[in-house]
Design an enzyme around this catalytic site. Structure first.
Site, PDB file in Angstrom:
ATOM      1  N   ARG A  32      10.661  -0.879  12.579  1.00 25.12           N
ATOM      2  CA  ARG A  32       9.303  -0.914  13.114  1.00 25.12           C
ATOM      3  C   ARG A  32       9.185  -2.066  14.097  1.00 25.12           C
ATOM      4  O   ARG A  32       9.514  -3.212  13.766  1.00 25.12           O
ATOM      5  CB  ARG A  32       8.287  -1.094  11.966  1.00 25.12           C
ATOM      6  CG  ARG A  32       7.897   0.226  11.341  1.00 25.12           C
ATOM      7  CD  ARG A  32       6.914   0.058  10.219  1.00 25.12           C
ATOM      8  NE  ARG A  32       5.671  -0.631  10.591  1.00 25.12           N
ATOM      9  CZ  ARG A  32       4.567  -0.588   9.880  1.00 25.12           C
ATOM     10  NH1 ARG A  32       4.532   0.112   8.759  1.00 25.12           N
ATOM     11  NH2 ARG A  32       3.497  -1.253  10.269  1.00 25.12           N
TER      12      ARG A  32
ATOM     13  N   LYS B 196       0.833  -1.216   0.000  1.00 28.34           N
ATOM     14  CA  LYS B 196       0.000   0.000   0.000  1.00 28.34           C
ATOM     15  C   LYS B 196       0.866   1.264   0.000  1.00 28.34           C
ATOM     16  O   LYS B 196       0.607   2.193  -0.749  1.00 28.34           O
ATOM     17  CB  LYS B 196      -0.928   0.023   1.231  1.00 28.34           C
ATOM     18  CG  LYS B 196      -1.907  -1.134   1.300  1.00 28.34           C
ATOM     19  CD  LYS B 196      -2.890  -0.975   2.454  1.00 28.34           C
ATOM     20  CE  LYS B 196      -2.286  -1.107   3.841  1.00 28.34           C
ATOM     21  NZ  LYS B 196      -1.794  -2.449   4.173  1.00 28.34           N
TER      22      LYS B 196
ATOM     23  N   ARG C  31      -0.962  -9.503  12.926  1.00 34.66           N
ATOM     24  CA  ARG C  31      -1.519  -8.458  12.051  1.00 34.66           C
ATOM     25  C   ARG C  31      -2.290  -9.078  10.879  1.00 34.66           C
ATOM     26  O   ARG C  31      -3.329  -8.552  10.459  1.00 34.66           O
ATOM     27  CB  ARG C  31      -0.392  -7.550  11.530  1.00 34.66           C
ATOM     28  CG  ARG C  31       0.135  -6.606  12.620  1.00 34.66           C
ATOM     29  CD  ARG C  31       1.521  -6.079  12.316  1.00 34.66           C
ATOM     30  NE  ARG C  31       1.586  -5.247  11.149  1.00 34.66           N
ATOM     31  CZ  ARG C  31       2.702  -5.017  10.437  1.00 34.66           C
ATOM     32  NH1 ARG C  31       3.848  -5.597  10.783  1.00 34.66           N
ATOM     33  NH2 ARG C  31       2.679  -4.234   9.405  1.00 34.66           N
TER      34      ARG C  31
ATOM     35  N   ARG D 151      11.332  -6.307   5.169  1.00 36.24           N
ATOM     36  CA  ARG D 151      11.204  -4.894   5.527  1.00 36.24           C
ATOM     37  C   ARG D 151      11.698  -4.646   6.956  1.00 36.24           C
ATOM     38  O   ARG D 151      12.309  -3.625   7.248  1.00 36.24           O
ATOM     39  CB  ARG D 151       9.733  -4.453   5.401  1.00 36.24           C
ATOM     40  CG  ARG D 151       9.540  -2.962   5.633  1.00 36.24           C
ATOM     41  CD  ARG D 151       8.113  -2.520   5.373  1.00 36.24           C
ATOM     42  NE  ARG D 151       7.240  -2.809   6.494  1.00 36.24           N
ATOM     43  CZ  ARG D 151       5.929  -2.559   6.501  1.00 36.24           C
ATOM     44  NH1 ARG D 151       5.350  -2.045   5.438  1.00 36.24           N
ATOM     45  NH2 ARG D 151       5.198  -2.831   7.556  1.00 36.24           N
TER      46      ARG D 151
ATOM     47  N   ARG E 238     -10.012   0.456   8.180  1.00 39.20           N
ATOM     48  CA  ARG E 238      -9.621  -0.916   8.512  1.00 39.20           C
ATOM     49  C   ARG E 238     -10.750  -1.695   9.180  1.00 39.20           C
ATOM     50  O   ARG E 238     -10.556  -2.864   9.519  1.00 39.20           O
ATOM     51  CB  ARG E 238      -8.443  -0.884   9.468  1.00 39.20           C
ATOM     52  CG  ARG E 238      -7.073  -1.125   8.810  1.00 39.20           C
ATOM     53  CD  ARG E 238      -6.029  -0.993   9.893  1.00 39.20           C
ATOM     54  NE  ARG E 238      -4.776  -1.629   9.625  1.00 39.20           N
ATOM     55  CZ  ARG E 238      -3.708  -0.991   9.162  1.00 39.20           C
ATOM     56  NH1 ARG E 238      -3.766   0.273   8.830  1.00 39.20           N
ATOM     57  NH2 ARG E 238      -2.562  -1.641   9.038  1.00 39.20           N
TER      58      ARG E 238
END
Ligand code: AMP
Length: 187
Positions: free
Chosen positions: A134, A14, A145, A128, A89
């Site tokens: 993160r 995204k 998630r 990532r 969401r």
């Protein structure tokens, strides 16, 4: 003013595709994840509250997110359009967005739903995590998630299917190939 939602599970691309949309179409970008991470860095009350959910891969409660989004939307300077990334969401968030946009004389014009198989999502997010810093890009939280996405976020697709604005986009292949599929929809 065009309003576009970019939707998909964590790791579906995204953010990457939003950057390309912004470059080509000149839209403003609203990423609720980015806004929340800024709040956490600034150690605000909202940031502290949000962090208790984010670190476990859970959704931040709708009331907090909807209030935050309204403020962010008010701050947006007039542009060609807005791209919402990571929002809505949940179905209540989708309904709240529709109400907010109707007050501005608009509505979501296009919903782009990036479709990527689960194994690929996990591979991308682990990769990532090596550079993102993160706290939620680690295997345990990634699994949570994806589960939260399937249970709480995927139903948002039905909302936009009913509205007639849903577009499924094959989210695998090169970044440019995927963007090409998006451009076919956005024109
Ligand atoms: P993202 O950067 O979009 O992957 O978001 C990171 C985390 O922020 C998510 O796992 C949620 O905990 C939280 N978050 C971001 N956007 C929302 C939203 N629209 N509703 C609830 N929680 C959100």
């Amino acid at each position: 003013m065009k309003y576009v939602v970019i939707f998909g599970p964590p790791g579906s691309g995204k953010g990457t595709q939003s950057d390309k949309i912004i470059e080509k179409y000149g839209y403003a970008h609203i990423s609720t994840g980015d806004v929340l991470r800024d709040e956490i860095s600034a150690n605000t009350e909202l940031g502290q509250k949000a962090n208790t959910f984010i670190k476990d891969g859970q959704l931040v409660p709708d009331d907090l997110i909807i209030k935050m989004l309204a403020v962010t939307l008010d701050d947006i300077k007039a542009k060609n359009g807005v791209i919402f990334d990571g929002f809505p969401r949940t179905t209540p968030q989708a309904e709240a967005l529709q109400t907010m946009l109707k007050k501005r004389g608009g509505d979501v014009d296009t919903m782009l739903s990036l479709e990527v198989p689960k194994e690929e999502l996990v591979t991308r997010l682990i990769e990532r995590g090596k550079s993102s810093n993160r706290a939620d890009d680690n295997l345990k939280v990634i699994e949570a998630r994806i589960l939260v996405y399937n249970e709480q976020t995927a139903p948002v697709m039905d909302f936009y299917k009913k509205e007639g604005t849903f577009h499924g986009i094959k989210g695998i292949g090169s970044i440019d190939d995927i963007f090409g599929r998006i451009v076919e929809v956005l024109g």
